[in-house]
Motif scaffolding. Structure first.
Motif, short mmCIF file in Angstrom:
data_model
loop_
_atom_site.label_atom_id
_atom_site.label_comp_id
_atom_site.label_asym_id
_atom_site.label_seq_id
_atom_site.Cartn_x
_atom_site.Cartn_y
_atom_site.Cartn_z
N HIS A 203 50.56 38.10 42.36
CA HIS A 203 48.56 37.87 42.29
C HIS A 203 47.87 38.64 42.36
CE1 HIS A 203 45.07 36.18 43.93
NE2 HIS A 203 44.89 35.99 42.45
N GLU B 145 50.37 39.74 37.71
CA GLU B 145 48.48 39.34 37.60
C GLU B 145 47.82 40.49 37.33
OE1 GLU B 145 44.48 37.47 38.07
OE2 GLU B 145 45.95 38.43 39.88
N ASP C 45 43.76 41.98 37.77
CA ASP C 45 42.27 41.77 36.77
C ASP C 45 41.45 43.07 35.89
OD1 ASP C 45 41.76 38.91 38.54
OD2 ASP C 45 42.46 40.53 40.37
N HIS D 68 39.01 43.23 40.62
CA HIS D 68 38.88 41.56 40.92
C HIS D 68 37.21 41.84 41.12
CE1 HIS D 68 38.37 38.41 43.19
NE2 HIS D 68 39.32 37.05 42.26
N GLU E 38 44.11 39.45 33.34
CA GLU E 38 42.48 38.34 33.26
C GLU E 38 41.52 38.57 33.26
OE1 GLU E 38 42.00 36.03 37.23
OE2 GLU E 38 39.90 35.77 36.64
N LYS F 25 37.85 39.51 33.82
CA LYS F 25 37.03 38.81 34.83
C LYS F 25 35.33 39.33 33.93
CE LYS F 25 38.16 38.38 39.19
NZ LYS F 25 38.59 36.89 38.95
MG MG Z 1 43.05 36.97 38.93
#
Ligand code: MG
Ligand code: G3P
Length: 245
Positions: free
Chosen positions: A7, A34, A36, A49, A111, A113
């Motif tokens: 993560h 993972e 962001d 993030h 991901e 955001k």
């Molecule tokens: Mg994330």
């Protein structure tokens, strides 16, 4: 076998979303990583993030109000530990280059955001870049924002998409947006309440953020596709221990 996704990189041991955190995630053998992604003021994909740089750098300001050059003036590591003082907010391209250079062959979970700012065009930029670079590793996209997932599907129907979910609503499992995606990424709290409903659910399930050993064991026993953890090395150890018993 349940896969282990690091993560924001190996966030528990290194400053999140930095090259050192991604290098460490690969070094310990994570199956997935993972990260962001947001857009800078000059339209570059950057890996961070929060919507501001306040928590994870020595500067202040909003990501979308700063150019890449401005964002990279700040130290993105010493808030975590002085030994990482040379870390910068990486561009997405820098992360792709690093993962390619160190031979990562797992899954990259990007991901988007877009839950607070829409970042117009971010989906197109990402998909086009991945199509151009054709990394050897698998790419999956995720977002809290179902409109982002819809746009990804319009740009390229082949994209693998996950909807990140929080809360404890059973009804969300019948949302029209679920037709767009092949996986759901539930918060672990929700997953642990809903595991019976989710067990036969016809999508890949990848809970986050799973840091306690008991939570990891539950995920392994429920045979979820993967989980996200800040401690990939510990999760791998836990999986090996279970396999030996
Ligand atoms: Mg994330
Ligand atoms: O993708 C799982 C997780 O990363 C979603 O939450 O806030 O850590 O990006 P967050």
């Amino acid at each position: 076998m349940t896969k282990i996704f690091a993560h924001r990189g190996s966030k528990g041991t290194h400053p999140e979303n930095t090259l050192s955190a991604f290098r460490e995630a690969v070094r310990v053998g994570s199956d997935g990583i993972e990260l962001d992604v947001q857009l800078s003021k000059d339209g570059q994909l950057v890996v961070i993030h929060d919507e501001t740089i306040n928590r994870t750098t020595d500067g202040t300001g909003t990501v979308g109000d700063m150019t890449v050059k401005e964002l990279q003036e700040y130290d993105a590591g010493s808030w975590f530990s002085m030994e990482y003082a040379t870390e910068k907010i990486p561009t997405f391209t820098e992360v792709l280059d690093l993962l390619t250079e160190i031979g990562f062959t797992g899954t990259l979970n990007i991901e988007l955001k877009t839950d607070q700012y829409d970042y117009p065009g971010i989906e197109q930029k990402l998909v086009k870049l991945i199509q151009k670079q054709q990394p050897v590793f698998e790419v999956i996209y995720s977002s809290f924002n179902p409109l982002t997932l819809e746009r990804l599907g319009e740009i390229d129907p082949q994209t693998k998409k996950a909807w990140i979910m929080v809360g404890d609503k059973f009804t969300i499992l019948f949302s029209k947006y679920l037709l767009l995606i092949d996986s759901i990424h539930p918060s672990f709290t929700w997953f642990s309440k809903m595991e019976k409903e989710l067990i036969d659910y016809p999508k890949y399930i990848r809970p986050w953020t799973v840091n306690e050993e008991s939570a990891m064991i539950l995920c392994f026993k429920r045979n979820v596709d993967a989980f996200h953890t800040d401690y990939p090395a510990q999760a791998i150890q836990c999986r090996n221990k279970l396999a030996d018993n």
